[in-house]
Design a protein around this motif. Structure first.
Motif, PDB file in Angstrom:
ATOM      1  N   MET A   1       0.847  -1.187   0.000  1.00 40.58           N
ATOM      2  CA  MET A   1       0.000   0.000   0.000  1.00 40.58           C
ATOM      3  C   MET A   1       0.884   1.237   0.000  1.00 40.58           C
ATOM      4  O   MET A   1       1.729   1.412   0.882  1.00 40.58           O
ATOM      5  N   LEU A   2       0.748   2.099  -1.001  1.00 43.52           N
ATOM      6  CA  LEU A   2       1.548   3.301  -1.063  1.00 43.52           C
ATOM      7  C   LEU A   2       0.999   4.351  -0.103  1.00 43.52           C
ATOM      8  O   LEU A   2      -0.162   4.338   0.277  1.00 43.52           O
ATOM      9  N   HIS A   3       1.880   5.284   0.259  1.00 41.39           N
ATOM     10  CA  HIS A   3       1.538   6.301   1.242  1.00 41.39           C
ATOM     11  C   HIS A   3       0.564   7.312   0.636  1.00 41.39           C
ATOM     12  O   HIS A   3       0.614   7.610  -0.559  1.00 41.39           O
ATOM     13  N   GLU A   4      -0.311   7.865   1.451  1.00 38.53           N
ATOM     14  CA  GLU A   4      -1.295   8.870   1.023  1.00 38.53           C
ATOM     15  C   GLU A   4      -1.194  10.096   1.928  1.00 38.53           C
ATOM     16  O   GLU A   4      -1.089   9.963   3.150  1.00 38.53           O
ATOM     17  N   ILE A   5      -1.231  11.270   1.327  1.00 35.26           N
ATOM     18  CA  ILE A   5      -1.260  12.534   2.068  1.00 35.26           C
ATOM     19  C   ILE A   5      -2.426  13.364   1.536  1.00 35.26           C
ATOM     20  O   ILE A   5      -2.641  13.452   0.319  1.00 35.26           O
ATOM     21  N   THR A   6      -3.154  13.979   2.447  1.00 32.33           N
ATOM     22  CA  THR A   6      -4.209  14.915   2.066  1.00 32.33           C
ATOM     23  C   THR A   6      -3.914  16.265   2.717  1.00 32.33           C
ATOM     24  O   THR A   6      -3.578  16.332   3.899  1.00 32.33           O
ATOM     25  N   CYS A   7      -4.013  17.322   1.944  1.00 33.92           N
ATOM     26  CA  CYS A   7      -3.780  18.649   2.504  1.00 33.92           C
ATOM     27  C   CYS A   7      -4.806  19.635   1.959  1.00 33.92           C
ATOM     28  O   CYS A   7      -5.434  19.395   0.920  1.00 33.92           O
ATOM     29  N   HIS A   8      -4.968  20.739   2.675  1.00 38.46           N
ATOM     30  CA  HIS A   8      -5.957  21.756   2.333  1.00 38.46           C
ATOM     31  C   HIS A   8      -5.251  23.110   2.210  1.00 38.46           C
ATOM     32  O   HIS A   8      -4.315  23.412   2.963  1.00 38.46           O
ATOM     33  N   ALA A   9      -5.713  23.914   1.259  1.00 36.87           N
ATOM     34  CA  ALA A   9      -5.057  25.205   1.020  1.00 36.87           C
ATOM     35  C   ALA A   9      -6.043  26.187   0.416  1.00 36.87           C
ATOM     36  O   ALA A   9      -7.114  25.815  -0.067  1.00 36.87           O
ATOM     37  N   ASP A  10      -5.650  27.446   0.451  1.00 36.72           N
ATOM     38  CA  ASP A  10      -6.404  28.455  -0.302  1.00 36.72           C
ATOM     39  C   ASP A  10      -6.131  28.318  -1.797  1.00 36.72           C
ATOM     40  O   ASP A  10      -7.017  28.529  -2.622  1.00 36.72           O
ATOM     41  N   LEU A  11      -4.884  27.953  -2.134  1.00 38.99           N
ATOM     42  CA  LEU A  11      -4.471  27.883  -3.532  1.00 38.99           C
ATOM     43  C   LEU A  11      -3.573  26.681  -3.747  1.00 38.99           C
ATOM     44  O   LEU A  11      -2.628  26.450  -2.985  1.00 38.99           O
ATOM     45  N   CYS A  12      -3.847  25.930  -4.805  1.00 42.20           N
ATOM     46  CA  CYS A  12      -2.942  24.888  -5.267  1.00 42.20           C
ATOM     47  C   CYS A  12      -2.384  25.324  -6.617  1.00 42.20           C
ATOM     48  O   CYS A  12      -3.139  25.572  -7.563  1.00 42.20           O
ATOM     49  N   VAL A  13      -1.068  25.445  -6.690  1.00 44.89           N
ATOM     50  CA  VAL A  13      -0.386  25.812  -7.931  1.00 44.89           C
ATOM     51  C   VAL A  13       0.199  24.545  -8.545  1.00 44.89           C
ATOM     52  O   VAL A  13       0.963  23.829  -7.892  1.00 44.89           O
ATOM     53  N   VAL A  14      -0.142  24.285  -9.790  1.00 45.07           N
ATOM     54  CA  VAL A  14       0.389  23.131 -10.514  1.00 45.07           C
ATOM     55  C   VAL A  14       1.421  23.643 -11.507  1.00 45.07           C
ATOM     56  O   VAL A  14       1.077  24.345 -12.461  1.00 45.07           O
ATOM     57  N   GLY A  15       2.675  23.333 -11.256  1.00 42.66           N
ATOM     58  CA  GLY A  15       3.757  23.771 -12.127  1.00 42.66           C
ATOM     59  C   GLY A  15       4.658  24.771 -11.455  1.00 42.66           C
ATOM     60  O   GLY A  15       4.198  25.820 -11.001  1.00 42.66           O
ATOM     61  N   GLY A  16       5.966  24.458 -11.392  1.00 42.29           N
ATOM     62  CA  GLY A  16       6.925  25.296 -10.683  1.00 42.29           C
ATOM     63  C   GLY A  16       7.944  25.959 -11.577  1.00 42.29           C
ATOM     64  O   GLY A  16       9.107  26.118 -11.179  1.00 42.29           O
ATOM     65  N   GLY A  17       7.541  26.340 -12.798  1.00 38.99           N
ATOM     66  CA  GLY A  17       8.389  27.238 -13.569  1.00 38.99           C
ATOM     67  C   GLY A  17       8.350  28.628 -12.969  1.00 38.99           C
ATOM     68  O   GLY A  17       7.817  28.833 -11.867  1.00 38.99           O
ATOM     69  N   LEU A  18       8.911  29.609 -13.663  1.00 34.38           N
ATOM     70  CA  LEU A  18       8.938  30.955 -13.087  1.00 34.38           C
ATOM     71  C   LEU A  18       7.541  31.510 -12.860  1.00 34.38           C
ATOM     72  O   LEU A  18       7.299  32.221 -11.883  1.00 34.38           O
ATOM     73  N   ALA A  19       6.589  31.170 -13.740  1.00 35.62           N
ATOM     74  CA  ALA A  19       5.212  31.632 -13.526  1.00 35.62           C
ATOM     75  C   ALA A  19       4.640  31.013 -12.260  1.00 35.62           C
ATOM     76  O   ALA A  19       4.026  31.706 -11.434  1.00 35.62           O
ATOM     77  N   GLY A  20       4.814  29.708 -12.074  1.00 34.42           N
ATOM     78  CA  GLY A  20       4.286  29.039 -10.887  1.00 34.42           C
ATOM     79  C   GLY A  20       4.963  29.483  -9.608  1.00 34.42           C
ATOM     80  O   GLY A  20       4.312  29.676  -8.572  1.00 34.42           O
ATOM     81  N   VAL A  21       6.277  29.670  -9.662  1.00 33.31           N
ATOM     82  CA  VAL A  21       7.018  30.144  -8.492  1.00 33.31           C
ATOM     83  C   VAL A  21       6.516  31.524  -8.068  1.00 33.31           C
ATOM     84  O   VAL A  21       6.245  31.769  -6.878  1.00 33.31           O
ATOM     85  N   CYS A  22       6.366  32.430  -9.034  1.00 34.90           N
ATOM     86  CA  CYS A  22       5.910  33.780  -8.681  1.00 34.90           C
ATOM     87  C   CYS A  22       4.452  33.793  -8.245  1.00 34.90           C
ATOM     88  O   CYS A  22       4.063  34.583  -7.376  1.00 34.90           O
ATOM     89  N   THR A  23       3.627  32.903  -8.812  1.00 36.18           N
ATOM     90  CA  THR A  23       2.241  32.778  -8.352  1.00 36.18           C
ATOM     91  C   THR A  23       2.205  32.368  -6.891  1.00 36.18           C
ATOM     92  O   THR A  23       1.504  32.979  -6.069  1.00 36.18           O
ATOM     93  N   ALA A  24       2.951  31.331  -6.557  1.00 36.96           N
ATOM     94  CA  ALA A  24       2.950  30.806  -5.189  1.00 36.96           C
ATOM     95  C   ALA A  24       3.489  31.836  -4.200  1.00 36.96           C
ATOM     96  O   ALA A  24       2.909  32.051  -3.119  1.00 36.96           O
ATOM     97  N   ILE A  25       4.605  32.487  -4.538  1.00 43.38           N
ATOM     98  CA  ILE A  25       5.214  33.454  -3.625  1.00 43.38           C
ATOM     99  C   ILE A  25       4.286  34.641  -3.396  1.00 43.38           C
ATOM    100  O   ILE A  25       4.086  35.087  -2.255  1.00 43.38           O
ATOM    101  N   ALA A  26       3.709  35.162  -4.472  1.00 44.58           N
ATOM    102  CA  ALA A  26       2.831  36.332  -4.324  1.00 44.58           C
ATOM    103  C   ALA A  26       1.633  36.011  -3.460  1.00 44.58           C
ATOM    104  O   ALA A  26       1.259  36.795  -2.571  1.00 44.58           O
ATOM    105  N   ALA A  27       0.991  34.863  -3.700  1.00 46.96           N
ATOM    106  CA  ALA A  27      -0.172  34.487  -2.899  1.00 46.96           C
ATOM    107  C   ALA A  27       0.221  34.312  -1.435  1.00 46.96           C
ATOM    108  O   ALA A  27      -0.487  34.770  -0.524  1.00 46.96           O
ATOM    109  N   ALA A  28       1.349  33.650  -1.197  1.00 50.53           N
ATOM    110  CA  ALA A  28       1.790  33.398   0.181  1.00 50.53           C
ATOM    111  C   ALA A  28       2.112  34.698   0.905  1.00 50.53           C
ATOM    112  O   ALA A  28       1.762  34.873   2.080  1.00 50.53           O
ATOM    113  N   ARG A  29       2.767  35.611   0.238  1.00 46.28           N
ATOM    114  CA  ARG A  29       3.126  36.885   0.878  1.00 46.28           C
ATOM    115  C   ARG A  29       1.894  37.700   1.241  1.00 46.28           C
ATOM    116  O   ARG A  29       1.939  38.502   2.168  1.00 46.28           O
ATOM    117  N   HIS A  30       0.812  37.484   0.521  1.00 45.30           N
ATOM    118  CA  HIS A  30      -0.428  38.213   0.819  1.00 45.30           C
ATOM    119  C   HIS A  30      -1.365  37.391   1.700  1.00 45.30           C
ATOM    120  O   HIS A  30      -2.550  37.712   1.790  1.00 45.30           O
TER     121      HIS A  30
END
Length: 597
Positions: A1-30
């Motif tokens: 049986m593989l491990h399972e994690i469930t988490c909750h957030a205001d925002l889920c960003v899919v993709g960590g290129g520069l657009a995703g990195v800046c999306t995540a940082i901006a949302a977190a800072r606010h």
């Protein structure tokens, strides 16, 4: 049986290129709680050490992108003088890890989503409840429940998973009234590249090609001339796949690209036409850098006409300025020049309505997959522009989460709040200015002038500024002094980070790009722009006496936005030194801003 994690957030960003990195940082800072999912071991996407594409953006004087992306670039100049790609990877990771509101999952591929269909606000028919990713390194399934989702994956992976409307291929010129040579809508796109990079050494280095290497012909090379000693040579034109499926056929295209790249290096090394005996192959990309696939359909579709006509959108949240740089689908084997290069007005405006879904009520997107035509994408797709789009989305999501509203509601009811927040965070929005406190007009700046308090944070053609701010002798206090205790919500500081990078060494290409392609023995070492303030203090005079608000040594930031929770009699900025060790330092803005959110 593989491990399972469930988490909750205001925002889920899919993709960590520069657009995703800046999306995540901006949302977190606010204030938003963010989960960032990225399928690679390093952040940065096409800019990472795995792909090594250059971070390009708006052309033209003083048009460099600021905000989070400029913070990243300045720290890279400070920590990474030789432009080492792996150090740049680590800097991106540090920026994400510093934000306590971000939970990061690397090596995690988004593979499924749970979405409901029905009748939702503003005519939307789909609502995303969760996405599911598999983290390869830990053999763990991660399910993220969020109020908002941002697809920054480039390929728009959430489109097929949740049924988001999207576009693909080249539109006919008549569809959007564009200046395009395409007469009938087709499925062709720009291709992908596996780059090569060389390093000059002090000894002869032989090269034996792979048995599968595709060595170019003299005719091929005539269409794509090469010069490994030229700082602008990064082999971007080793490109294939635009006339195939750039998602389903990626692995097949990758093999052809590797063969072509190795064959190109063989031609350089062994054709006898280049002085390349002492050059070795420093890098060969095995992860294709993609330029185009699915583009999400938003409430507005940006067109080439919008760009060329310099349309000013009321919901402007970012800007572009790269040329209309359309690569022909056949890529390397297209006869003649490999791309178009039509200049655009720089900077031009980009609207919020192109950054959220037309049919999914909690889906945003940033990067090369926003709502735009193929021809518009040929300009907007470059990574510095994508970073600005990401910061706009992250800031907008934070407002939506705080206000319990949809993306379209942000457009309807919170647009001014969003634009003011972006400008306070040092994002330039063409034709818009920060809202200043009336005190700025009522109070002269001792040892300064009104150019410090006009809310223009850069010289720019739009505002017809010859220059912004003042050059002040180091140690000279710049002071606002009030007749009675004044309520000052925010103090806004902007220093001169040399947007054109003219104080850096080397060729203009070396000066302006965060990383380099080929490494020569005498490639220059970078440093922090000499114009930038290195140390300063910001003090306030209160009823209790003088209070130190900021004291910064070895400063590598262009902008500060400081909250003041109490009345003050005076505010003083004192620049102590700059990175160029000159007697005077430029201060672009020192003003008092009204409440932004």
């Amino acid at each position: 049986m593989l491990h399972e994690i469930t988490c909750h957030a205001d925002l889920c960003v899919v993709g960590g290129g520069l657009a995703g990195v800046c999306t995540a940082i901006a949302a977190a800072r606010h204030g938003a709680q963010v989960v960032l999912i990225h399928e690679r071991p390093v952040l940065g996407g096409n800019a990472s050490s795995e792909c090594r594409m250059w971070v390009c953006g708006a052309r033209g004087k003083n048009n460099r992108e600021t905000g989070i992306i400029e913070e990243i670039m300045l720290e890279n100049l400070y920590r990474n003088p030789t432009k080492n790609h792996y150090i740049f990877d680590s800097i991106l990771l540090d920026f994400v890890r510093r934000e306590k509101n971000i939970t990061l999952y690397l090596n995690a591929t988004c593979m499924d989503a749970d979405a409901a269909t029905g009748q939702y606000a503003h005519g939307r028919s789909v609502h995303i409840d969760s996405v599911r990713a598999y983290q390869m390194t830990t053999q763990t399934f991660v399910t993220v429940f969020a109020r908002h989702f941002a697809d920054c994956s480039g390929d728009s992976v959430l489109a097929p998973l949740v049924g988001a409307d999207f576009m693909l291929g080249r539109e006919a010129a008549t569809e959007f009234g564009e200046d395009s040579h395409v007469s009938k809508h087709d499925s062709m796109v720009m291709g992908m590249s596996c780059l090569i990079q060389g390093r000059e050494t002090t000894r002869n280095v032989p090269f034996s090609p792979s048995e599968f290497a595709t060595t170019p012909t003299d005719e091929d090379v005539a269409n794509r001339p090469m010069d490994i000693t030229d700082p602008t040579e990064n082999f971007w034109y080793l490109e294939l796949g635009g006339n195939t499926d750039t998602i389903l056929d990626t692995e097949k295209t990758k093999e052809k690209l590797i063969d072509l790249s190795l064959g190109t290096w063989n031609y350089i090394k062994n054709s006898g036409k280049y002085d390349a005996d002492r050059w070795e192959l420093e890098f060969l990309g095995f992860l294709p850098a993609k330029r185009e696939s699915r583009r999400m359909r938003g409430e507005y579709v940006v067109t080439q006409r919008d760009i060329s006509d310099d349309t000013v959108f009321p919901d402007t949240v970012a800007f572009g300025g790269w040329p209309l740089d359309d690569h022909f689908p056949a890529g390397y084997y297209h006869k003649g020049t490999p791309n178009t290069d039509f200049q655009t007005p720089a900077p031009y405006c980009l609207p919020l309505r192109a950054l959220y879904s037309a049919n999914v009520d909690n889906l945003w997107f940033a990067g090369r997959n926003i709502s735009m035509t193929h021809t518009a994408m040929s300009s907007i797709r470059v990574m510095a522009t994508c970073a600005l789009l990401g910061q706009a989305v992250g800031t907008a999501v934070a407002i939506a989460a705080r206000s319990c509203c949809t993306p379209h509601d942000v457009y309807l009811s919170h647009l001014d709040e969003l634009q003011q927040a972006l400008m306070a965070d040092d994002c330039f929005l063409p034709h818009f200015t920060r809202r200043l406190s009336p005190l700025c007009a009522q109070t002269a700046v001792e040892n300064g002038d009104t150019s410090l308090s006009n809310a223009h944070d850069r010289p720019n053609r739009i505002y017809k500024d010859e220059q912004c701010g003042v050059s002040v002798i180091n140690g000279t206090p710049l002071t606002y002094r009030f007749e009675k205790p004044a309520e000052v919500p925010f103090v806004h500081l902007v220093f001169d980070s040399d947007l054109n990078r003219e104080s850096l060494p080397g060729h203009w290409c070396e000066q302006t790009h965060v990383t380099r392609a080929n490494v020569l023995i005498d490639s220059p070492q970078m440093h922090v722009p000499k114009t930038l303030c290195r140390s300063f203090t910001l003090t306030a005079q209160t009823e209790q006496g003088e209070t130190l608000l900021l004291s910064v040594q070895n400063n590598i930031k262009r902008s500060y936005h400081v909250s003041l929770p109490y009345p003050v009699y005076a505010l003083t900025l004192t620049v102590i030194e700059n990175w160029g060790d000159t007697d005077s330092t430029a201060v672009v803005s020192f003003d008092l801003q009204s409440i932004t959110e």
